[in-house]
Write an enzyme that holds these catalytic residues in place. Structure first.
Site, PDB file in Angstrom:
ATOM      1  N   ASP A   2       4.964 -53.891 -58.254  1.00 32.86           N
ATOM      2  CA  ASP A   2       5.320 -52.779 -59.134  1.00 32.86           C
ATOM      3  C   ASP A   2       4.254 -51.685 -59.100  1.00 32.86           C
ATOM      4  O   ASP A   2       3.095 -51.939 -58.788  1.00 32.86           O
ATOM      5  CB  ASP A   2       5.499 -53.315 -60.560  1.00 32.86           C
ATOM      6  CG  ASP A   2       6.341 -52.373 -61.403  1.00 32.86           C
ATOM      7  OD1 ASP A   2       6.977 -51.464 -60.840  1.00 32.86           O
ATOM      8  OD2 ASP A   2       6.354 -52.551 -62.628  1.00 32.86           O
ATOM      9  N   GLY A   3       4.691 -50.476 -59.437  1.00 39.52           N
ATOM     10  CA  GLY A   3       3.752 -49.370 -59.628  1.00 39.52           C
ATOM     11  C   GLY A   3       3.574 -48.452 -58.435  1.00 39.52           C
ATOM     12  O   GLY A   3       2.654 -47.627 -58.428  1.00 39.52           O
ATOM     13  N   ASN A   4       4.452 -48.558 -57.444  1.00 37.46           N
ATOM     14  CA  ASN A   4       4.351 -47.661 -56.288  1.00 37.46           C
ATOM     15  C   ASN A   4       4.500 -46.194 -56.700  1.00 37.46           C
ATOM     16  O   ASN A   4       3.734 -45.339 -56.265  1.00 37.46           O
ATOM     17  CB  ASN A   4       5.457 -47.976 -55.265  1.00 37.46           C
ATOM     18  CG  ASN A   4       5.265 -49.304 -54.580  1.00 37.46           C
ATOM     19  OD1 ASN A   4       4.246 -49.952 -54.769  1.00 37.46           O
ATOM     20  ND2 ASN A   4       6.245 -49.708 -53.795  1.00 37.46           N
ATOM     21  N   HIS A  19       5.786 -46.002 -51.977  1.00 37.46           N
ATOM     22  CA  HIS A  19       6.504 -47.084 -51.281  1.00 37.46           C
ATOM     23  C   HIS A  19       5.941 -47.250 -49.867  1.00 37.46           C
ATOM     24  O   HIS A  19       5.755 -48.365 -49.388  1.00 37.46           O
ATOM     25  CB  HIS A  19       8.009 -46.775 -51.197  1.00 37.46           C
ATOM     26  CG  HIS A  19       8.674 -46.676 -52.534  1.00 37.46           C
ATOM     27  ND1 HIS A  19       8.410 -47.551 -53.567  1.00 37.46           N
ATOM     28  CD2 HIS A  19       9.600 -45.804 -53.024  1.00 37.46           C
ATOM     29  CE1 HIS A  19       9.151 -47.229 -54.622  1.00 37.46           C
ATOM     30  NE2 HIS A  19       9.865 -46.167 -54.325  1.00 37.46           N
ATOM     31  N   ASN A  50      17.676 -52.250 -59.025  1.00 35.83           N
ATOM     32  CA  ASN A  50      17.132 -51.079 -58.317  1.00 35.83           C
ATOM     33  C   ASN A  50      18.219 -50.194 -57.690  1.00 35.83           C
ATOM     34  O   ASN A  50      17.960 -49.032 -57.367  1.00 35.83           O
ATOM     35  CB  ASN A  50      16.138 -51.498 -57.219  1.00 35.83           C
ATOM     36  CG  ASN A  50      14.796 -51.949 -57.756  1.00 35.83           C
ATOM     37  OD1 ASN A  50      14.124 -52.767 -57.147  1.00 35.83           O
ATOM     38  ND2 ASN A  50      14.386 -51.432 -58.908  1.00 35.83           N
ATOM     39  N   ARG A 176       6.230 -58.344 -67.944  1.00 39.07           N
ATOM     40  CA  ARG A 176       7.605 -58.870 -68.028  1.00 39.07           C
ATOM     41  C   ARG A 176       8.024 -59.450 -66.686  1.00 39.07           C
ATOM     42  O   ARG A 176       7.400 -59.182 -65.658  1.00 39.07           O
ATOM     43  CB  ARG A 176       8.582 -57.797 -68.504  1.00 39.07           C
ATOM     44  CG  ARG A 176       8.578 -56.564 -67.676  1.00 39.07           C
ATOM     45  CD  ARG A 176       9.659 -55.563 -68.082  1.00 39.07           C
ATOM     46  NE  ARG A 176       9.494 -54.393 -67.229  1.00 39.07           N
ATOM     47  CZ  ARG A 176       8.738 -53.345 -67.543  1.00 39.07           C
ATOM     48  NH1 ARG A 176       8.154 -53.266 -68.714  1.00 39.07           N
ATOM     49  NH2 ARG A 176       8.588 -52.346 -66.683  1.00 39.07           N
ATOM     50  N   LEU A 177       9.114 -60.213 -66.736  1.00 41.09           N
ATOM     51  CA  LEU A 177       9.559 -60.927 -65.539  1.00 41.09           C
ATOM     52  C   LEU A 177      10.577 -60.160 -64.718  1.00 41.09           C
ATOM     53  O   LEU A 177      10.716 -60.410 -63.520  1.00 41.09           O
ATOM     54  CB  LEU A 177      10.161 -62.279 -65.946  1.00 41.09           C
ATOM     55  CG  LEU A 177       9.166 -63.245 -66.587  1.00 41.09           C
ATOM     56  CD1 LEU A 177       9.897 -64.477 -67.098  1.00 41.09           C
ATOM     57  CD2 LEU A 177       8.103 -63.643 -65.588  1.00 41.09           C
ATOM     58  N   GLU A 189       2.024 -70.159 -63.189  1.00 40.99           N
ATOM     59  CA  GLU A 189       0.959 -69.468 -63.917  1.00 40.99           C
ATOM     60  C   GLU A 189       1.128 -67.969 -63.666  1.00 40.99           C
ATOM     61  O   GLU A 189       1.489 -67.562 -62.560  1.00 40.99           O
ATOM     62  CB  GLU A 189      -0.407 -69.930 -63.381  1.00 40.99           C
ATOM     63  CG  GLU A 189      -0.682 -71.408 -63.581  1.00 40.99           C
ATOM     64  CD  GLU A 189      -0.934 -71.783 -65.040  1.00 40.99           C
ATOM     65  OE1 GLU A 189      -1.470 -70.942 -65.784  1.00 40.99           O
ATOM     66  OE2 GLU A 189      -0.571 -72.914 -65.426  1.00 40.99           O
TER      67      GLU A 189
HETATM   68  C1  IPE Z   1       7.916 -50.926 -57.033  1.00 41.65           C
HETATM   69  O1  IPE Z   1       7.392 -49.714 -57.448  1.00 41.65           O
HETATM   70  C2  IPE Z   1       8.805 -50.800 -55.820  1.00 41.65           C
HETATM   71  C3  IPE Z   1      10.244 -51.065 -56.043  1.00 41.65           C
HETATM   72  C4  IPE Z   1      10.777 -51.442 -57.159  1.00 41.65           C
HETATM   73  C5  IPE Z   1      11.125 -50.903 -54.893  1.00 41.65           C
HETATM   74  P1  IPE Z   1       8.178 -48.775 -58.444  1.00 41.65           P
HETATM   75  O2  IPE Z   1       9.076 -47.874 -57.666  1.00 41.65           O
HETATM   76  O3  IPE Z   1       8.865 -49.589 -59.490  1.00 41.65           O
HETATM   77  O4  IPE Z   1       7.013 -47.918 -59.080  1.00 41.65           O
HETATM   78  P2  IPE Z   1       6.876 -47.451 -60.601  1.00 41.65           P
HETATM   79  O5  IPE Z   1       7.034 -48.668 -61.461  1.00 41.65           O
HETATM   80  O6  IPE Z   1       7.950 -46.453 -60.841  1.00 41.65           O
HETATM   81  O7  IPE Z   1       5.505 -46.874 -60.681  1.00 41.65           O
HETATM   82 MG    MG Z   2       8.502 -50.127 -61.431  1.00 38.92          MG
END
Ligand code: IPE
Ligand code: MG
Length: 237
Positions: A2-4, A19, A50, A176-177, A189
């Site tokens: 997450d967080g790209n 990405h 997604n 979160r999951l 874990e």
């Molecule tokens: C994760 O990064 C990559 C994918 C879900 C494909 P995000 O695209 O969710 O990046 P944020 O959470 O918006 O920063």
């Molecule tokens: Mg995300």
């Protein structure tokens, strides 16, 4: 993973650049896990949810997936990694699915780490698909309802050979999951890294593994029940 998007946005770049950079983390983490002797690594690459994203971002991700599946073949070959994908794979564009099946076929005899890519994956969908298949088997007289136990369900999951994950790592600080391997992670874990996925590289993985190595896992029992010979996950480096 997450967080790209946030990683890219915080640098004034477009989300998709996150990405793109995330692929470098995938290569780094996959290679390092294989080197450390991890048996199974499942990466949550694209969820069923997604598909709700803007079409342009989805198209970019699908193109990226396709080039990843082709470009990373040497990495998978050199590191004796077997690729196996899980999810509603028929939802993927035909060209991506074709490269995916080809890469799976090319790596099928590798006996090192299994890299599982979760694509168009959702745990609720997986459980619904499993329940449907199970109901069909009952209807066909192949399965007795009274014979359904905890482990029976595993046989109907996308990849029954997936070992229960020991460690679940989530990046970008989220707690979160998000519909990931809900059945499989019953005793996993958790480790949450504050950084976005594009920054999560070998050093960050080592921090997560060292942290995991300090946990006491009891699986609902007492410490004395746990086999002492369980190898420490940080061995080999
Ligand atoms: C994760 O990064 C990559 C994918 C879900 C494909 P995000 O695209 O969710 O990046 P944020 O959470 O918006 O920063
Ligand atoms: Mg995300």
């Amino acid at each position: 993973m997450d967080g790209n998007g946030r990683w890219a946005k915080s640098r004034g770049w477009k989300r998709v650049r996150g990405h793109q950079e995330g692929v470098n983390s995938v290569r780094a983490i996959t290679t390092e896990c294989a080197r450390l002797g991890v048996q199974s690594l499942t990466l949550y690459a694209f969820s069923v949810e997604n598909w709700k994203r803007p079409k342009a971002e989805i198209n970019f991700l699908m193109k990226l997936l396709r080039s990843f599946l082709v470009d990373e073949r040497p990495t998978l070959m050199e590191n004796n990694i077997r690729l196996h994908c899980i999810g509603r794979l028929d939802d993927l564009p035909a060209e991506s699915l074709k490269e995916l099946r080809e890469t799976e076929a090319m790596t099928k005899d590798h006996d090192g780490m299994v890299l599982r890519l979760a694509l168009s994956y959702g745990s609720r969908s997986e459980l619904a698909d499993a329940a449907r298949a199970m109901a069909e088997d009952v209807q066909a007289g192949k399965l007795e309802p009274s014979a359904i136990h905890d482990e029976t369900l595993r046989e109907y999951l996308y990849d029954p050979s997936t070992p229960d994950p020991d460690l679940l790592i989530r990046t970008a600080g989220e707690m979160r999951l998000s519909n990931f391997l809900l059945w499989q992670i019953s005793y996993a874990e958790f480790f949450v890294a504050a950084m976005g996925w594009p920054e999560f590289r070998e050093d960050a993985l080592h921090v997560a593994l060292d942290n995991y190595g300090g946990r006491t896992r009891k699986f609902g029992g007492l410490v004395s029940d746990v086999a002492p010979e369980t190898p420490a996950p940080t061995q080999g480096r």
